[in-house]
Design an enzyme around this catalytic site. Structure first.
Site, short mmCIF file in Angstrom:
data_model
loop_
_atom_site.label_atom_id
_atom_site.label_comp_id
_atom_site.label_asym_id
_atom_site.label_seq_id
_atom_site.Cartn_x
_atom_site.Cartn_y
_atom_site.Cartn_z
N HIS A 1 -81.40 29.59 -11.07
CA HIS A 1 -81.82 28.64 -10.04
C HIS A 1 -80.63 28.22 -9.18
O HIS A 1 -80.72 28.19 -7.94
CB HIS A 1 -82.40 27.37 -10.70
CG HIS A 1 -83.67 27.60 -11.46
ND1 HIS A 1 -84.73 28.29 -10.95
CD2 HIS A 1 -84.05 27.19 -12.71
CE1 HIS A 1 -85.72 28.30 -11.84
NE2 HIS A 1 -85.32 27.65 -12.91
N HIS B 1 -80.67 30.70 -17.59
CA HIS B 1 -81.89 30.37 -16.83
C HIS B 1 -81.57 29.44 -15.66
O HIS B 1 -81.95 29.72 -14.51
CB HIS B 1 -82.90 29.72 -17.77
CG HIS B 1 -84.18 29.32 -17.10
ND1 HIS B 1 -85.28 30.14 -17.06
CD2 HIS B 1 -84.53 28.19 -16.42
CE1 HIS B 1 -86.25 29.54 -16.40
NE2 HIS B 1 -85.82 28.35 -16.00
N GLU B 2 -80.88 28.35 -15.96
CA GLU B 2 -80.57 27.39 -14.90
C GLU B 2 -79.56 27.96 -13.91
O GLU B 2 -79.59 27.60 -12.72
CB GLU B 2 -80.04 26.08 -15.52
CG GLU B 2 -81.01 25.39 -16.45
CD GLU B 2 -82.36 25.09 -15.81
OE1 GLU B 2 -82.40 24.89 -14.58
OE2 GLU B 2 -83.36 25.06 -16.54
#
Length: 377
Positions: A29, A25-26
């Site tokens: 980003h 997920h990170e």
């Protein structure tokens, strides 16, 4: 059969599920931010005390923290891990300002934020596509092969051989569609359209309800029509079509999540059914005992869940940031710092309340409160 995994396996399985998914997920980003020239000052897996860390040649501090319940990427210009804008970014030197997050165009900021949930969905789609290619796709016709005596199907007038065309106005293409529709609607009235001898018949009925045990000590109502399929049909899936099948399955899972959440909000389903980290840990351990494929499939489900939850329009979550960007796009100026501060505080309070609720539910499902009441009594 589901076995008791024990404490050590449960902890290891939980870390094996949450750790990679938070990282993925990170990483979404981080990669999109780096693509747009934003400097990441910190990339953290977990919260709380730092276990170990290192700094790469770009100046990003990669850290692993003690509480593996989330993570964050803090870009230049962010005030904290929640990506609230630091007002001091305007005072930075021009070079630093150019690589800060707030300086980027609105569409780039939105893309960076959306990349986290998006990569969670893509990760799950990759897993489901692999399963579809290896095991094929269930295409068993939506036909009642058998009808259970005394069931909701009998009460609705369904007989063996009937094809279920639609339930509640939703088209039923396969038998799995029937199961997915019915299982989250116990005791709900439903309009059925069936096809019998070439004729379409509209009937009014009610989905039945059975009580099931998930193997973890939790009992819950599940909707059932009381029909069984005929001969199972599993079609092979070519490599080119596997992603399409995976996207369709992901869409079905997300739709089920949305409908179930709507039932909870509307009072049709108990909030006790909401689970939190302790429940995920417990189910992670259980999935690990069922074999590698079951565990990987569970990882895909949690990845979809993580992507979906992060898109909810709650400040502190990615969906909250995207909501602010949507408002900014409409009014042609950012939401005021005071409004953002109020929203973030409210969002934090809401998330903390939800965390307390799901933790209470988790402990209740483990029988803690009954044990304590027995000790007190």
């Amino acid at each position: 059969m589901i076995q008791n995994p024990g404490f050590i396996l449960t902890v290891l399985a939980f870390v094996a599920v949450i750790g990679p998914l938070v990282f993925v997920h990170e990483l979404g980003h981080y990669l999109v931010g780096r693509w747009f020239g934003v400097k990441a000052e910190a990339f953290s897996i977990g919260f709380g005390p730092e276990l170990f860390a290192w700094v790469d040649r770009r100046g990003t501090r990669w850290r692993v923290a003690a509480l593996p319940l989330g993570g964050y990427v803090r870009f230049k210009g962010d005030m904290n891990a929640a990506s609230m804008t630091d007002p001091a970014w305007l005072e930075m030197p021009a070079k630093d300002r150019a690589e800060s997050f707030p300086a980027k165009p609105l569409w780039q900021r939105a893309a960076i934020v959306a990349a986290g949930p998006a990569i969670n969905f893509l990760f799950a789609i990759l897993i489901l596509a692999t399963f579809a290619f290896l095991h094929g796709e269930s295409r068993t016709p939506a036909v009642a092969g058998q009808v259970q005596p005394g069931s909701a199907a009998v009460a609705a007038g369904i007989v063996a051989g009937d094809r279920i065309v639609s339930l509640g106005g939703r088209s039923m293409d396969t038998f799995d569609d029937i199961r997915l529709y019915a299982q989250i609607r116990p005791n709900e009235p439903v309009e059925l359209v069936i096809e019998r001898d070439g004729r379409r018949i509209v009937k009014q009925g009610r989905i039945g309800s059975v009580t099931e045990d998930d193997g973890l000590g939790n009992k819950f109502a599940v909707g059932r029509l009381g029909i069984a399929p005929g001969e199972p049909v599993v079609e092979p899936v070519p490599l080119w079509r596997a992603p399409i099948v995976a996207i369709e399955r992901t869409g079905q899972i997300v739709r089920t999540m949305v409908e179930t959440l709507g039932q909870i909000v509307g009072g049709g389903r108990s909030v006790k059914e909401l689970g939190g980290p302790l429940k995920i840990a417990q189910v992670s351990g259980q999935a690990a005992t069922l074999g590698l494929e079951s565990f990987i499939f569970f990882v895909a489900l949690i990845s979809i869940n993580l992507g979906f939850i992060n898109l909810l329009p709650i400040p502190m979550l990615d969906g909250g940031h995207l909501l602010f960007y949507g408002i900014e796009a409409v009014q042609r100026r950012p939401v005021s710092p005071a409004a953002q501060e109020w929203a973030y505080r409210s969002g934090l309070a809401l998330l903390m309340a939800m965390m307390l609720l799901v933790t209470f539910n988790d402990l209740s499902s483990f029988g803690l409160w009954k044990s304590l009441s027995g000790l007190i009594g």
